[in-house]
Design an enzyme around this catalytic site. Structure first.
Site: not given
Length: 321
Positions: A58, A63, A66, A68, A72, A84, A90, A156, A187, A236
């Site tokens: 995550r 990272d 936002v 790239g 950051s 951020e 976050n 998103p 997963t 998996d």
């Protein structure tokens, strides 16, 4: 609870070992033990906390999406400026202390050499392998960014449709296949009830799962639930089998099997775990190259939580130099 610890010994080679001016073995001459130092820190944490895999995945995703993959997300806010980390998506990101530990060990071995952005990328790969996922080669050579603004965070959301989510991924140069593959990281993920409570009465959720999750979410707090209710700590392809049975916890997860554009990919990954693992390795390498800083751009932070200029300013204020 008996947790299955799996280490994938098969090393999967990505489509290319040189992407966006990054290369495998970037630190071979300047810090030859860099990756093993990071790996040891991740292994030590994974032994007591296998959920660290989901946390690092995550962090890496948040990272790279936002500004790239420039670390950051690691910058701490100051009284003058919110970073951020303070953005709503976050607030539940975790694993920062693992990155701090790896950075401390790397600074002792190779001062001002290995970027925080590369640490995130390497640590995420290692945690995925420990959970049973692919142990793919990671191109390195990223440098750390010089900007971290709360207002820049636009990720998103879990309630997105496939087409809405694809717009976000496409803006980063990722394809529909990349998106379906990367969401397979769920997963080993969890989500707070507030992100899926509205789905508990949906006709697209398996009634038995809805009943189970209703009990989990029945308290006044905001507990979490596994996104893969079958093999929750194992990396998996069971996530795809779950969503094909209407057992997707998040709206976007379930939509992957319902949308005609993504459904064939879900079916393919559900049937063939090896195909998913290879696709995941390729997609992670591709995501890890989003808007990277290389060469003389950015910096190599000495402390992943603060820009070097700010560290120097604080040190001068304290009379250190």
């Amino acid at each position: 609870m008996n947790i299955l610890f799996i280490v994938c010994v098969l090393v999967i080679s990505p489509l290319s070992v040189v992407i966006a001016d990054l290369r495998v073995g970037f630190y071979n001459s300047t810090c030859p033990n860099a990756e093993s130092i990071v790996r040891q820190v991740v292994q030590n944490r994974f032994r007591t906390d296998p959920s660290i895999t989901a946390a690092l995945l995550r962090m890496h995703f948040h990272d790279c999406f936002v500004r790239g993959c420039d670390a950051s997300i690691l910058i701490d806010s100051t009284q003058a400026k919110s970073s951020e980390k303070d953005a709503n998506p976050n607030l539940t990101v975790r694993g920062y202390e693992l990155i701090d530990e790896a950075k401390k060990n790397l600074e002792a071995a190779c001062p001002s050499t290995v970027s925080c952005a590369d640490i995130i990328t390497i640590a995420t790969r290692d945690s995925v392998a420990l959970a049973g996922g692919p142990n793919y080669m990671v191109p390195t050579g990223r440098r750390d960014g010089l900007v971290s603004n709360k207002a820049d965070v636009n990720l998103p959301g879990p309630d997105f449709s496939v087409s809405q989510a694809l717009q976000s991924f496409s803006a980063k140069g990722l394809t529909l296949n990349d998106m379906v593959t990367l969401l397979g990281a769920h997963t080993v993920g969890v989500a707070h009830c507030s992100f899926f409570r509205s789905r508990l009465s949906s006709p697209t959720m398996d009634p038995a799962l809805a009943a189970t999750l209703s009990k989990v979410c029945g308290s006044g707090s905001d507990p979490t639930a596994f996104l893969d209710q079958n093999t929750s700590f194992v990396f998996d392809n069971q996530f795809y089998n779950q969503v094909m049975l209407n057992r997707g916890v998040l709206h976007i997860d379930q939509q992957l099997s319902l949308d005609k554009s993504s459904a064939p990919m879900v079916s393919n990954f559900a049937k063939n775990g090896a195909v998913f693992q290879q696709s995941f390795a390729n997609a992670m390498v591709k995501m890890g190259s989003i808007q990277v800083l290389v060469g003389t751009n950015g910096e190599i932070r000495k402390n992943c939580r603060a820009f070097n200029q700010l560290q120097q300013k604080n040190a001068r204020a304290l009379g250190i130099f």
